[in-house]
Write an enzyme that holds these catalytic residues in place. Structure first.
Site, PDB file in Angstrom:
ATOM      1  N   SER A 173       0.869  -1.185   0.000  1.00  0.00           N
ATOM      2  CA  SER A 173       0.000   0.000   0.000  1.00  0.00           C
ATOM      3  C   SER A 173       0.903   1.231   0.000  1.00  0.00           C
ATOM      4  O   SER A 173       2.040   1.166   0.498  1.00  0.00           O
ATOM      5  CB  SER A 173      -0.850   0.004   1.281  1.00  0.00           C
ATOM      6  OG  SER A 173      -1.422   1.272   1.493  1.00  0.00           O
ATOM      7  N   TYR A 213      -1.973  -1.563  10.438  1.00  0.00           N
ATOM      8  CA  TYR A 213      -2.085  -1.784   8.987  1.00  0.00           C
ATOM      9  C   TYR A 213      -0.859  -1.220   8.261  1.00  0.00           C
ATOM     10  O   TYR A 213      -0.226  -1.911   7.459  1.00  0.00           O
ATOM     11  CB  TYR A 213      -3.363  -1.146   8.450  1.00  0.00           C
ATOM     12  CG  TYR A 213      -3.510  -1.292   6.956  1.00  0.00           C
ATOM     13  CD1 TYR A 213      -3.796  -2.533   6.385  1.00  0.00           C
ATOM     14  CD2 TYR A 213      -3.343  -0.209   6.100  1.00  0.00           C
ATOM     15  CE1 TYR A 213      -3.924  -2.685   5.009  1.00  0.00           C
ATOM     16  CE2 TYR A 213      -3.462  -0.343   4.729  1.00  0.00           C
ATOM     17  CZ  TYR A 213      -3.756  -1.589   4.182  1.00  0.00           C
ATOM     18  OH  TYR A 213      -3.867  -1.735   2.816  1.00  0.00           O
TER      19      TYR A 213
HETATM   20  N1  NAP Z   1      -8.733  -0.695  -1.296  1.00  0.00           N
HETATM   21  C1  NAP Z   1      -7.743   0.118  -0.973  1.00  0.00           C
HETATM   22  O1  NAP Z   1      -7.928   1.352  -0.846  1.00  0.00           O
HETATM   23  C2  NAP Z   1      -6.353  -0.448  -0.774  1.00  0.00           C
HETATM   24  C3  NAP Z   1      -5.292   0.477  -0.712  1.00  0.00           C
HETATM   25  C4  NAP Z   1      -4.001  -0.017  -0.538  1.00  0.00           C
HETATM   26  C5  NAP Z   1      -3.779  -1.375  -0.442  1.00  0.00           C
HETATM   27  N2  NAP Z   1      -4.835  -2.254  -0.503  1.00  0.00           N
HETATM   28  C6  NAP Z   1      -4.546  -3.686  -0.372  1.00  0.00           C
HETATM   29  O2  NAP Z   1      -5.055  -4.354  -1.491  1.00  0.00           O
HETATM   30  C7  NAP Z   1      -5.352  -5.715  -1.138  1.00  0.00           C
HETATM   31  C8  NAP Z   1      -6.759  -6.060  -1.610  1.00  0.00           C
HETATM   32  O3  NAP Z   1      -7.661  -5.228  -0.930  1.00  0.00           O
HETATM   33  P1  NAP Z   1      -9.083  -4.822  -1.513  1.00  0.00           P
HETATM   34  O4  NAP Z   1      -9.157  -3.347  -1.473  1.00  0.00           O
HETATM   35  O5  NAP Z   1      -9.354  -5.520  -2.781  1.00  0.00           O
HETATM   36  O6  NAP Z   1      -9.997  -5.381  -0.323  1.00  0.00           O
HETATM   37  P2  NAP Z   1     -11.353  -6.244  -0.308  1.00  0.00           P
HETATM   38  O7  NAP Z   1     -12.290  -5.771  -1.381  1.00  0.00           O
HETATM   39  O8  NAP Z   1     -11.825  -6.217   1.097  1.00  0.00           O
HETATM   40  O9  NAP Z   1     -10.860  -7.720  -0.683  1.00  0.00           O
HETATM   41  C9  NAP Z   1     -10.057  -8.462   0.207  1.00  0.00           C
HETATM   42  C10 NAP Z   1      -9.944  -9.879  -0.280  1.00  0.00           C
HETATM   43  O10 NAP Z   1      -9.156 -10.615   0.676  1.00  0.00           O
HETATM   44  C11 NAP Z   1      -9.868 -11.797   1.029  1.00  0.00           C
HETATM   45  N3  NAP Z   1      -9.566 -12.223   2.394  1.00  0.00           N
HETATM   46  C12 NAP Z   1      -9.766 -11.511   3.536  1.00  0.00           C
HETATM   47  N4  NAP Z   1      -9.434 -12.261   4.601  1.00  0.00           N
HETATM   48  C13 NAP Z   1      -9.016 -13.469   4.116  1.00  0.00           C
HETATM   49  C14 NAP Z   1      -8.572 -14.663   4.725  1.00  0.00           C
HETATM   50  N5  NAP Z   1      -8.480 -14.793   6.061  1.00  0.00           N
HETATM   51  N6  NAP Z   1      -8.221 -15.698   3.930  1.00  0.00           N
HETATM   52  C15 NAP Z   1      -8.333 -15.610   2.576  1.00  0.00           C
HETATM   53  N7  NAP Z   1      -8.740 -14.496   1.946  1.00  0.00           N
HETATM   54  C16 NAP Z   1      -9.104 -13.439   2.708  1.00  0.00           C
HETATM   55  C17 NAP Z   1     -11.350 -11.445   0.870  1.00  0.00           C
HETATM   56  O11 NAP Z   1     -12.113 -12.606   0.609  1.00  0.00           O
HETATM   57  P3  NAP Z   1     -13.016 -13.403   1.682  1.00  0.00           P
HETATM   58  O12 NAP Z   1     -13.632 -12.377   2.590  1.00  0.00           O
HETATM   59  O13 NAP Z   1     -13.994 -14.107   0.791  1.00  0.00           O
HETATM   60  O14 NAP Z   1     -12.074 -14.338   2.361  1.00  0.00           O
HETATM   61  C18 NAP Z   1     -11.302 -10.576  -0.385  1.00  0.00           C
HETATM   62  O15 NAP Z   1     -11.324 -11.392  -1.526  1.00  0.00           O
HETATM   63  C19 NAP Z   1      -5.170  -5.801   0.372  1.00  0.00           C
HETATM   64  O16 NAP Z   1      -3.918  -6.384   0.660  1.00  0.00           O
HETATM   65  C20 NAP Z   1      -5.196  -4.351   0.827  1.00  0.00           C
HETATM   66  O17 NAP Z   1      -4.462  -4.159   2.004  1.00  0.00           O
HETATM   67  C21 NAP Z   1      -6.124  -1.810  -0.674  1.00  0.00           C
END
Ligand code: NAP
Length: 258
Positions: A138, A151
Site C-alpha cells: 500500500s 495496517y
Molecule cells: N482498497 C484500498 O484502498 C487499498 C489500498 C491499498 C492497499 N490495498 C490492499 O489491497 C489488497 C486487496 O484489498 P481490496 O481493497 O481488494 O480489499 P477487499 O475488497 O476487502 O478484498 C479483500 C480480499 O481478501 C480476502 N480475504 C480476507 N481475509 C481473508 C482470509 N483470512 N483468507 C483468505 N482471503 C481473505 C477477501 O475474501 P473473503 O472475505 O472471501 O475471504 C477478499 O477477496 C489488500 O492487501 C489491501 O491491504 C487496498
C-alpha cells in the site's frame, strides 16, 4: 494469446476488490487462474464466467488454509508460475481502542500468510529458474499511519520484505515485486472500518481496481521491485522521501486522525 507472460496464476483474496480484478484480467487474457478466498460462493460465481478459473477455498489466517495453498503451489500438474499475495485488511482507529484479536488476525493475514506463501512459491520457482511473485502492499507503507498504525506497519513489512527478496532473486529468474495502491473503492473500506476516515477523500484520488491490478501485473512481468500506480501517488511517495520523517508523520496524523 495472452498479453501477460504468465502460464498459470494463483491470486489470494480473489472474491472481491483488487483480487477479483487480478483474476478477471488474467482469465480474460487467457492465463488460467486459481482463485483463493474464504467466500466459496463468490469464487464459484466468478469461475462460472470463465473456462479457465479454478476455485480454492482457504482461510489464510489459519495454518490449514496456508497449507492448502502451499499444496496447490507445489502441485506439478498444471504448475503455477505467478503468485499474487493480495488478500489483506486493515484496522482503523486509535491503537489503544482496537481489539487486539483483530490486529492478531490482521498480522496473520497481511504478514504471516504472505511470507509463508512467498517462501513456498520461490522454492517451487527457483529450480525452474522461472516464476513471479507479486505482493500487494500500500502507499501507506511509506510512512507511519496514525489511526492505521498496525495496517501501515504490516504494509511497511511487506514492502521491506519484498524488496529484500526481489534483490536476492534478481539474477535467478524469479521476479518479486511489491505493488502499492492508493485509495481504491472496494470492500476494504467497510471491512477495515475506514468508511468514515475515507469519506472526505476527493474523487480524483480514487483509483479503479482494474487499473491497479494491471499496473501490478505489468510491473512483476518487468521485474520491478516497486510499483506505485498513478502519477499522483508516485509524486506523494517522492514527497514522503524528501520531507523530514517527523513532518511526514505529523501531516499523515493531521489528515487521517479525527
Ligand atoms: N482498497 C484500498 O484502498 C487499498 C489500498 C491499498 C492497499 N490495498 C490492499 O489491497 C489488497 C486487496 O484489498 P481490496 O481493497 O481488494 O480489499 P477487499 O475488497 O476487502 O478484498 C479483500 C480480499 O481478501 C480476502 N480475504 C480476507 N481475509 C481473508 C482470509 N483470512 N483468507 C483468505 N482471503 C481473505 C477477501 O475474501 P473473503 O472475505 O472471501 O475471504 C477478499 O477477496 C489488500 O492487501 C489491501 O491491504 C487496498
Amino acid at each position: 494469446m495472452s498479453t501477460y507472460p504468465f502460464e498459470r496464476a494463483l491470486v489470494t483474496g480473489a472474491s472481491a476488490g483488487i483480487g477479483e480484478s487480478f483474476a478477471r484480467l488474467l482469465a480474460t487474457a487467457g492465463v488460467p487462474v486459481v482463485v483463493v478466498a474464504r467466500r466459496h460462493d463468490r469464487l464459484v460465481a466468478l469461475a462460472s464466467e470463465f473456462a479457465n478459473i479454478e476455485v480454492l477455498q482457504a482461510d489464510l489466517q489459519t495454518q490449514d488454509g496456508i497449507d492448502a495453498v502451499i499444496r496447490r503451489l507445489n502441485d506439478t500438474n498444471n504448475p503455477i508460475d505467478l503468485l499474487v499475495n493480495n488478500a489483506g485488511f486493515g484496522t482503523t482507529g486509535v491503537f489503544d481502542g482496537i481489539d487486539p484479536e483483530r490486529t492478531t488476525q490482521e498480522i496473520a493475514l497481511n504478514v504471516n500468510a504472505l511470507v509463508r506463501l512467498t517462501h513456498a512459491a520461490i522454492n517451487v520457482f527457483l529450480p525452474r529458474q522461472h516464476g513471479y511473485v507479486l505482493n500487494v502492499s500500500s502507499v501507506g507503507a511509506f510512512q507511519a499511519g496514525p489511526t492505521l498504525a498496525v495496517y501501515a506497519a504490516t504494509k511497511a513489512f511487506v514492502t521491506s520484505f519484498t524488496e529484500a527478496v526481489h534483490e536476492e532473486n534478481r539474477k535467478r529468474g524469479v521476479h518479486v515485486t511489491a505493488l502499492h495502491p492508493g485509495f481504491v473503492p472496494t470492500e476494504f473500506q467497510a471491512v477495515s472500518s475506514a468508511k468514515d476516515t475515507t469519506s472526505n477523500i476527493p474523487k480524483f484520488m480514487w483509483l479503479k481496481p482494474e487499473r491497479v491490478a494491471h499496473a501490478g501485473l505489468v510491473a512483476v512481468a518487468r521485474n520491478k521491485a516497486i510499483s506505485v500506480p498513478a502519477v499522483l501517488y508516485k509524486t506523494l511517495v517522492i514527497i514522503t522521501k524528501i520531507f523530514p520523517r517527523g513532518a511526514v508523520r505529523r501531516i499523515a496524523g493531521s489528515i487521517i486522525a479525527d
